[in-house]
Design a protein around this motif. Structure first.
Motif, PDB file in Angstrom:
ATOM      1  N   ALA A 166       0.042  46.926   5.014  1.00  0.00           N
ATOM      2  CA  ALA A 166      -0.787  46.193   4.049  1.00  0.00           C
ATOM      3  C   ALA A 166      -0.011  45.953   2.762  1.00  0.00           C
ATOM      4  O   ALA A 166       0.786  46.788   2.331  1.00  0.00           O
ATOM      5  CB  ALA A 166      -2.070  46.962   3.740  1.00  0.00           C
ATOM      6  N   ARG A 190     -10.568  51.532   3.795  1.00  0.00           N
ATOM      7  CA  ARG A 190     -10.035  50.674   4.860  1.00  0.00           C
ATOM      8  C   ARG A 190     -10.629  49.266   4.774  1.00  0.00           C
ATOM      9  O   ARG A 190      -9.913  48.262   4.916  1.00  0.00           O
ATOM     10  CB  ARG A 190     -10.336  51.309   6.216  1.00  0.00           C
ATOM     11  CG  ARG A 190      -9.803  50.553   7.420  1.00  0.00           C
ATOM     12  CD  ARG A 190     -10.008  51.376   8.685  1.00  0.00           C
ATOM     13  NE  ARG A 190      -9.504  50.666   9.852  1.00  0.00           N
ATOM     14  CZ  ARG A 190     -10.242  49.863  10.622  1.00  0.00           C
ATOM     15  NH1 ARG A 190     -11.531  49.672  10.329  1.00  0.00           N
ATOM     16  NH2 ARG A 190      -9.698  49.266  11.666  1.00  0.00           N
ATOM     17  N   ALA A 194      -8.592  45.816   3.915  1.00  0.00           N
ATOM     18  CA  ALA A 194      -8.640  44.716   4.881  1.00  0.00           C
ATOM     19  C   ALA A 194      -9.040  43.405   4.210  1.00  0.00           C
ATOM     20  O   ALA A 194      -8.535  42.326   4.566  1.00  0.00           O
ATOM     21  CB  ALA A 194      -9.613  45.049   6.008  1.00  0.00           C
ATOM     22  N   ASN A 197      -5.771  42.407   2.017  1.00  0.00           N
ATOM     23  CA  ASN A 197      -4.454  42.436   2.635  1.00  0.00           C
ATOM     24  C   ASN A 197      -3.883  41.026   2.820  1.00  0.00           C
ATOM     25  O   ASN A 197      -4.534  40.146   3.381  1.00  0.00           O
ATOM     26  CB  ASN A 197      -4.539  43.145   3.985  1.00  0.00           C
ATOM     27  CG  ASN A 197      -3.179  43.509   4.546  1.00  0.00           C
ATOM     28  OD1 ASN A 197      -2.150  43.290   3.917  1.00  0.00           O
ATOM     29  ND2 ASN A 197      -3.179  44.074   5.739  1.00  0.00           N
ATOM     30  N   THR A 200      -0.784  39.410   7.681  1.00  0.00           N
ATOM     31  CA  THR A 200      -1.631  39.000   8.795  1.00  0.00           C
ATOM     32  C   THR A 200      -0.928  39.294  10.112  1.00  0.00           C
ATOM     33  O   THR A 200       0.269  39.589  10.147  1.00  0.00           O
ATOM     34  CB  THR A 200      -1.954  37.499   8.714  1.00  0.00           C
ATOM     35  OG1 THR A 200      -0.726  36.750   8.741  1.00  0.00           O
ATOM     36  CG2 THR A 200      -2.704  37.175   7.433  1.00  0.00           C
ATOM     37  N   HIS A 204      -1.281  44.817  11.322  1.00  0.00           N
ATOM     38  CA  HIS A 204      -1.327  44.825   9.862  1.00  0.00           C
ATOM     39  C   HIS A 204      -2.724  45.170   9.377  1.00  0.00           C
ATOM     40  O   HIS A 204      -3.429  44.353   8.778  1.00  0.00           O
ATOM     41  CB  HIS A 204      -0.858  43.483   9.303  1.00  0.00           C
ATOM     42  CG  HIS A 204       0.598  43.244   9.519  1.00  0.00           C
ATOM     43  ND1 HIS A 204       1.144  41.980   9.643  1.00  0.00           N
ATOM     44  CD2 HIS A 204       1.632  44.117   9.659  1.00  0.00           C
ATOM     45  CE1 HIS A 204       2.454  42.087   9.840  1.00  0.00           C
ATOM     46  NE2 HIS A 204       2.768  43.374   9.849  1.00  0.00           N
ATOM     47  N   GLN A 205      -3.119  46.385   9.668  1.00  0.00           N
ATOM     48  CA  GLN A 205      -4.374  46.931   9.171  1.00  0.00           C
ATOM     49  C   GLN A 205      -4.298  48.448   9.236  1.00  0.00           C
ATOM     50  O   GLN A 205      -3.482  49.016   9.970  1.00  0.00           O
ATOM     51  CB  GLN A 205      -5.577  46.442   9.992  1.00  0.00           C
ATOM     52  CG  GLN A 205      -5.584  46.901  11.442  1.00  0.00           C
ATOM     53  CD  GLN A 205      -4.805  45.998  12.360  1.00  0.00           C
ATOM     54  OE1 GLN A 205      -4.795  44.787  12.171  1.00  0.00           O
ATOM     55  NE2 GLN A 205      -4.154  46.558  13.364  1.00  0.00           N
TER      56      GLN A 205
END
Length: 233
Positions: A166, A190, A194, A197, A200, A204-205
């Motif tokens: 992120a 989280r 998300a 962020n 992509t 990527h989380q």
């Protein structure tokens, strides 16, 4: 009267020019000193690593050093220090000597063995391209790839690799630097990450459950912060 005004304006212009010239000279001197010092410590570190990675950190001449941070694919490779507070190393280098570029330092509230769930690391965003300036690139679409998505941390006892998941702009007062997020706090954290962020694509989380993190924090150009989160691999 008119002649006096002209002379006054000329005097003011001379003062402005003199002050500007001094500031430029000082900045150039600071950059030169920083580059020379970085080259020296890089050589010490590389030489020690080729001999024995377990003693590499002990070759760096500073009692403040607790590790070494590097991000392959960028120019980020620095001794990692920790102070009694989060103010000292804003304007002192890794040896504890005054320097406006500061040092890369571990949050004073974190354990230096990286045993916290979230370990936070700070560094200035120096416009000339030093310290954490390269973190700006992670906000650019398409920059991140498998050659620059890892953060490597050497502690003298082990080497840890974290994968960047992120990158986003945060308020200076935003909650992204707590030493741990568990339960409902992790879910809220989280979800917030998300939503902000700028990375992509798959992976990527943040994971569903709390995991060991490294968080990098530096200034952007508008009094906000660039936040980078990476999970332990």
């Amino acid at each position: 009267m008119k002649q006096m005004i002209i002379r006054l304006i000329q005097l003011i212009l001379l003062v402005v020019i003199a002050v500007s010239a001094y500031q430029i000279y000082t900045y150039v001197s600071d950059v030169r000193q920083f580059v020379d010092q970085k080259s020296e410590v890089d050589q010490q570190h590389q030489k020690a690593m080729t001999a024995d990675s377990s003693i590499a950190l002990h070759q760096v001449d500073s009692p403040y050093v607790v590790g070494w941070i590097s991000i392959p694919g960028t120019d980020i490779s620095y001794p990692l220090v920790q102070g009694e507070d989060n103010a000292f190393f804003l304007d002192h280098d890794y040896k504890g000597e005054a320097h406006p570029f500061g040092a890369v330092f571990l949050d004073a509230g974190n354990h230096k063995d990286f045993s916290d769930q979230n370990t936070v690391i700070y560094g200035h965003n120096v416009a000339a391209g030093y310290v954490f300036h390269d973190l700006e690139n992670y906000l650019t679409s398409g920059f991140i790839n498998d050659k620059n998505d890892k953060i490597c941390i050497e502690t003298g006892q082990d080497k840890r690799v974290y994968r960047i998941v992120a990158a986003y702009i945060a308020s200076p007062y935003e909650d992204y630097r707590a030493p741990a997020y568990t339960g409902a706090a992790w879910e809220a954290f989280r979800a917030r990450v998300a939503g902000k962020n700028q990375l992509t694509g798959p992976g990527h989380q943040l994971p569903d459950k709390p995991v060991p993190l490294v968080t990098l924090s530096t200034c952007d150009n508008h009094d906000n912060r660039i936040a980078i989160h990476a999970v332990l691999t």
